[in-house]
Motif scaffolding. Structure first.
Motif: not given
Length: 100
Positions: A27-31
C-alpha cells in the motif's frame, strides 16, 4: 558553473532517483530521493494502486533524518510512527495519518 550544477542534478535524478527505502509494502512506500546537487535528499511517500504509484503530498509530512519507522493500518487510514535521529524523547514518536 550554473550549467554544471543543472546537468549534474539532472543526471543524478536520472541515474540515482532513490537513495534509501525506509518502508515498503503493498500500500505504501517511504523513500529518500535525490533532488539536486545543491539540495538535501527529500523523504517522499508513495501510495500504491496495483502496479501504479502516486506521490502523497501534504505540508505536514516534512521528514528529516529518519531513524526508524512503523506503519499500521486501521480501516482506510495508515498511521505512521516516525522516530528521528535527534529525538528528545525516544519513547514518543511523531505520528502522521494518511488517508488511503
Amino acid at each position: 558553473m550554473i550549467g554544471f550544477i543543472i546537468v549534474a542534478s539532472l543526471l543524478g535524478q536520472l541515474f540515482n532517483p532513490v537513495d534509501k527505502i525506509y518502508y515498503e509494502d503493498n500500500k505504501l512506500r517511504i523513500q529518500s530521493s535525490f533532488v539536486g546537487v545543491m539540495a538535501p535528499r527529500r523523504i517522499k511517500v508513495y501510495k500504491k494502486f496495483g502496479i501504479f504509484e502516486k506521490e502523497y503530498k501534504d505540508e505536514n509530512l516534512n521528514f528529516e533524518d529518519i531513524d526508524s519507522i512503523k506503519v499500521d493500518y486501521k480501516n482506510d487510514t495508515a498511521n505512521m510512527y516516525i522516530w528521528y535521529e535527534y529525538n528528545e524523547n525516544p519513547n514518543k514518536p511523531e505520528e502522521f495519518k494518511i488517508k488511503l
